[in-house]
Write a protein that holds these residues in place. Structure first.
Motif, PDB file in Angstrom:
ATOM      1  N   LEU B 285      31.008 -11.974 -40.619  1.00 48.38           N
ATOM      2  CA  LEU B 285      30.413 -13.293 -40.735  1.00 48.38           C
ATOM      3  C   LEU B 285      31.423 -14.270 -41.325  1.00 48.38           C
ATOM      4  O   LEU B 285      31.508 -15.432 -40.925  1.00 48.38           O
ATOM      5  CB  LEU B 285      29.205 -13.177 -41.673  1.00 48.38           C
ATOM      6  N   ARG B 288      34.969 -14.396 -38.829  1.00 49.64           N
ATOM      7  CA  ARG B 288      34.794 -15.181 -37.608  1.00 49.64           C
ATOM      8  C   ARG B 288      35.844 -14.861 -36.552  1.00 49.64           C
ATOM      9  O   ARG B 288      36.480 -15.744 -35.990  1.00 49.64           O
ATOM     10  CB  ARG B 288      34.830 -16.672 -37.913  1.00 49.64           C
ATOM     11  N   HIS B 295      28.340 -15.383 -33.175  1.00 51.92           N
ATOM     12  CA  HIS B 295      26.882 -15.621 -33.236  1.00 51.92           C
ATOM     13  C   HIS B 295      26.117 -14.313 -33.248  1.00 51.92           C
ATOM     14  O   HIS B 295      25.055 -14.190 -33.834  1.00 51.92           O
ATOM     15  CB  HIS B 295      26.428 -16.505 -32.071  1.00 51.92           C
ATOM     16  N   ARG B 298      25.988 -13.127 -36.732  1.00 52.92           N
ATOM     17  CA  ARG B 298      25.024 -13.903 -37.512  1.00 52.92           C
ATOM     18  C   ARG B 298      23.619 -13.353 -37.311  1.00 52.92           C
ATOM     19  O   ARG B 298      22.867 -13.154 -38.247  1.00 52.92           O
ATOM     20  CB  ARG B 298      25.065 -15.382 -37.118  1.00 52.92           C
TER      21      ARG B 298
END
Lengths: 565, 336
Positions: B285, B288, B295, B298
């Motif tokens: 998270l 990245r 996503h 996430r």
């Protein structure tokens, strides 16, 4: 009685050497043809590996190209060497380097001795039987093949097409009939000598030199001229897949091979250690007199071919995604779709479940969620009731549902209030049994007691949706089993159609319906429709309900059947 | 397909190759044992980061199934993975600290190694948490499969990702180094996969499984792709263009039959959902470095925080490849 082997070798030389040694040590002469394309170092190592065996010979080497005369040439020189060098031979058995002996040599000798002067060679007339899997048939004999299929595929195909267009045909030599069959045979000395010394052999050779894949037709044709007694089958177990490529045997085929009672199998995977260790092992003693019986292996391989060419009906997966029309069954099993039933009857779903013992879902395509039976949130196979997951791929949702529940019939409700994308999929599927009571969507509206302004809009919308859906069901492309009643007709006599549907779903139950689902209260329904009309809407899908009175048009008592003399 | 579209594909393929050639500068060799690769060896290609816990079983599994040599890119591990791998006799190791995301999620590095060392070999491109299961994998090795594919004239072999998960919270049972991960994560979804055809590259786009069911129920179109083509008879001109989901030239993506039959296929059992995953999701998270701005991670993080159980009443317990074939997740095709 003595049998010798002619062995054609081009790869996996170490295994070929082991097999040759196996036979040679058991007193069977072996003549080996090594493809000239094998690198010299390898072929020398191969020769060294077999040095010291008095009954092993190497014949003249040819450069072998698949599908061409060179393979027959190699076979011929092998056979000639065998007959010349080993005058005591009574049979010559043609094998490849990847063949695996399955039974002791003594059993083969005994088997051949019991059938004197018999040639074991598959030989099928080319005119009447389609022996060939995937490829040219009769044209093998009538066209010319100047190009190598493996290396010059395009030229090969082009030349075949050209000759077809021009109408080119070769004449078959007089006195012989074209026959086809497996390349691997076992011929008697007499037959083989006759073929090798036939006065017309040069003209035959000239002809077959230009035939496509002559190793499957040269001996097969000539044996018909010279053979005394032909057993049209090969002693070599060799199965081909749908592209004409030989199936390969692995360690896990061991038991199957052992029980097949075949003498030789083609072809074994070179690294199948257990197969080679077992069948080349010294232990076996030849006392078995059984006939070769490859039925189980045949079944295994024909099932594999079936799976590759037809697949499992109704399955969509990573390596089977048929184009439209090629599904061979869009879903895997029959299922039933009921439209309007759960609206018209109060307890239809539980009643149906009791009657037919199938899984009865609610509205699977309801806009809010898929209403699985018993209100489950996840169903067989991990299918979620989430509406957006379902609407991401409605067809996959349906086919998955039917696939996941193989063995249990699925029934579900559908109607104009549901997501309509699935409509065509249902209509085109011969597995779908779709029963529609048109206009029954009005019953919940009738019971809802909302204001007529809202109702009118909703009713008009539902009616339009259902009309469009009915158009699909009545289209000539529909292949589902569709039955449509208007609500008025159905209410008049509900038991007869219900009986028909139930019989179709559960044909073995075969009994009269004793219990009817409870009809919704329709008192005042005619008046309700009239009010809708008065509001400016035109409800027509439900059929004719008289406006004056609330009661159903006719008491729902089944008429008594009578016989007209 | 017109000539123009074919030409466009060709340009695209060249572009991918160019990228791979440029990114090779990011790789520095740690242990180059490629001289030991035999001419008929099946090779495994891997990009990894911090997998010391999973590596021993991974290597053991693929060695048992007949992989001859491993070619591995280490993307900045700091947990001892690199030292461990550098000592293995059948691993050639490269390392880089460059951005995984900028190397198109490792694909550029992978393409370079494939181009350089894969030519003429059967190559298996997998992650450390992917375990290749194919028809008869209990009795036949990967080289047996490759030899059969050669005789059948097949150049690429599809294997769908099957996400495996434990029963109960995914961090309940800790994974020990060297352990078979499927002793813990032994469950999977058998029948909730959806397939769309990708007209441009001709591959199938498969989604579903527990990840769609639990993490992406409301945005199914964003659920991760499960179609993979990990086993390819590599030629210098080939490139992977999106993870190992698809390749160019497009013909390699046709691992499915369109006329009703079944081609042979396998599965990649995905041991992603073990206890280490919860931490990994949290870490990714912030890093990245994953697809679409992470996503996916996430969504994992949010869901796993609240309810880390993927198991449901209809989950299937893994028994073996025959079960997967009966359930219709893979097929023997005409290999018998």
């Amino acid at each position: 009685m003595s049998v010798g082997f002619v062995m054609l070798v081009h790869t996996a030389l170490d295994r070929a050497a082991a097999v040759a040694r196996h036979w040679a040590e058991r007193d069977c002469p072996v003549v080996i043809h090594v493809d000239r394309r094998v690198p010299r170092a390898e072929s020398r190592a191969f020769t060294v590996a077999l040095a010291g065996l008095a009954n092993v010979r190497f014949c003249r080497h040819h450069r072998c190209e698949w599908g061409t005369w060179s393979i027959v040439e190699a076979t011929l020189s092998g056979a000639r060497t065998a007959l010349d060098e080993f005058p005591e031979l009574s049979h010559v058995f043609l094998v490849s380097g990847s063949c695996l002996p399955l039974r002791p040599v003594e059993e083969l000798r005994a088997y051949l001795a019991e059938r004197p002067r018999t040639d074991f060679i598959e030989s099928v007339t080319a005119d009447e039987v389609d022996w060939i899997v995937g490829g040219l048939g009769r044209e093998r004999f009538t066209l010319r093949f100047p190009f190598a299929w493996k290396r010059q595929r395009r030229l090969f195909d082009w030349s075949v097409r050209l000759q077809r267009r021009v109408g080119f045909r070769r004449r078959f030599p007089a006195g012989i009939e074209p026959h086809l069959g497996s390349q691997w045979w076992c011929l008697t000395r007499q037959t083989l000598t006759a073929i090798l010394t036939d006065p017309a052999r040069h003209s035959h050779m000239r002809y077959f030199r230009r035939v496509w894949i002559p190793d499957e037709s040269y001996f097969q044709t000539l044996v018909r001229k010279h053979g005394v007694r032909i057993e049209s089958r090969s002693l070599t177990l060799s199965k081909f897949d749908f592209q004409g490529k030989p199936h390969i045997f692995y360690d896990d085929h061991l038991e199957l091979l052992r029980r097949s009672d075949c003498f030789v199998a083609r072809k074994a995977w070179p690294r199948a250690d257990r197969l080679y260790d077992t069948f080349l092992g010294a232990g076996a003693v030849g006392t078995n007199r059984a006939e070769p019986n490859p039925a189980r292996i045949d079944r295994l391989f024909s099932k594999a071919v079936e799976r590759r060419t037809r697949g499992r009906a109704g399955l969509y997966m990573q390596s089977r995604f048929p184009r439209e029309g090629w599904e061979n069954g869009q879903t895997s099993a029959p299922y039933s779709v009921f439209e309007g039933f759960s609206e018209l009857f109060e307890d239809f779903e539980s009643w149906l479940g009791r009657m037919v013992g199938a899984r009865v879902h609610g509205h699977l395509f309801h806009p809010d969620r898929a209403e699985f039976a018993d209100g489950e949130a996840v169903f067989n196979g991990g299918l979620s009731d989430n509406a957006s997951l379902r609407d991401h791929a409605p067809r996959a949702f349906l086919t998955n549902l039917v696939w996941n529940t193989r063995g249990e019939r699925q029934c579900f409700q559908f109607g104009p209030g549901d997501r309509q994308e699935i409509g065509w999929v249902l209509a085109r599927d011969p597995n779908a049994q779709i029963s529609v009571i048109t206009g029954a969507w009005a019953v919940p509206l009738f019971h809802s007691r909302q204001s007529f302004v809202d109702l009118r809009k909703r009713a008009a919308q539902l009616q339009r949706t259902e009309a469009r859906h009915l158009e699909i069901l009545r289209s000539p492309h529909t292949r589902a089993r569709v039955r449509i009643w208007t609500m008025a007709d159905f209410v008049l006599n509900p038991m007869e159609p219900l009986q028909i549907l139930i019989d179709e779903i559960a044909p073995r139950a075969q009994r009269r319906l004793t219990e009817a689902p409870r009809l919704a209260d329709l008192a005042g329904f005619g008046q309700f429709l009239q009010t809708l009309k008065n509001q400016g809407m035109k409800p027509y899908l439900m059929g004719d309900f008289p406006a004056d009175d609330g009661a159903p048009p006719v008491a729902a008592r089944p008429r008594r059947p009578y016989l007209v003399q | 397909m017109g000539a123009l579209s074919s030409y466009r594909m060709r340009l695209e393929r060249k572009l991918w190759k160019l990228r791979a050639r440029r990114r090779r500068l990011q790789l520095s060799s740690v242990a180059d044992r490629t001289a030991r690769i035999g001419p008929s060896d099946a090779l495994a290609f891997v990009v990894l980061r911090n997998e010391a816990v999973r590596l021993p079983y991974f290597l053991d599994y693929y060695r048992r199934h007949g992989i001859g040599h491993f070619l591995i890119v280490d993307n900045g591990s700091d947990d001892g993975s690199r030292e461990f791998m550098a000592d293995q006799p059948d691993i050639s190791l490269w390392s880089t600290r460059a951005s995984y995301r900028k190397a198109h999620f490792g694909i550029d590095w992978l393409n370079w190694l494939l181009m350089r060392y894969g030519h003429g070999h059967w190559t298996l491109s997998v992650d450390v948490d992917e375990f290749f299961v194919y028809p008869f994998c209990d009795t036949r090795s990967i080289p047996a499969l490759c030899d059969w594919l050669d005789t059948a004239g097949i150049r690429s072999f599809g294997a769908m990702l099957v996400d495996m998960y434990p029963k109960g919270p995914i961090d309940a049972a800790p994974y020990r180094q060297g352990q078979n991960p499927f002793e813990i994560a032994s469950w999977f979804d058998s029948g909730n996969y959806t397939i769309h055809r990708n007209g441009k590259y001709r591959n199938l786009w498969i989604q579903g499984g527990p990840r769609a069911r639990v993490f992406f129920p409301d945005r199914p179109e964003r659920a991760p792709a499960l179609n993979k083509i990990p086993l390819v008879r590599w030629q210098r001109g080939f490139v992977y263009i999106s993870s190992t989901h698809m390749l160019l030239p497009r013909g390699l993506n046709l691992v499915y039959d369109e006329w009703g039959g079944e081609k042979a296929s396998g599965c990649l059992l995905h041991a992603k959902f073990l206890d280490c995953f919860v931490d990994k999701a949290a870490e990714e998270l912030t890093r990245r470095q994953h697809y679409a701005g992470g996503h996916e991670y996430r969504a994992y993080h949010a869901t796993l925080r609240d309810n880390p159980d993927l198991w449901c009443k209809w989950s299937e317990k893994y028994m073996g490849w025959r079960q997967l074939e009966i359930l219709g997740l893979m097929s023997k095709g005409n290999w018998a």
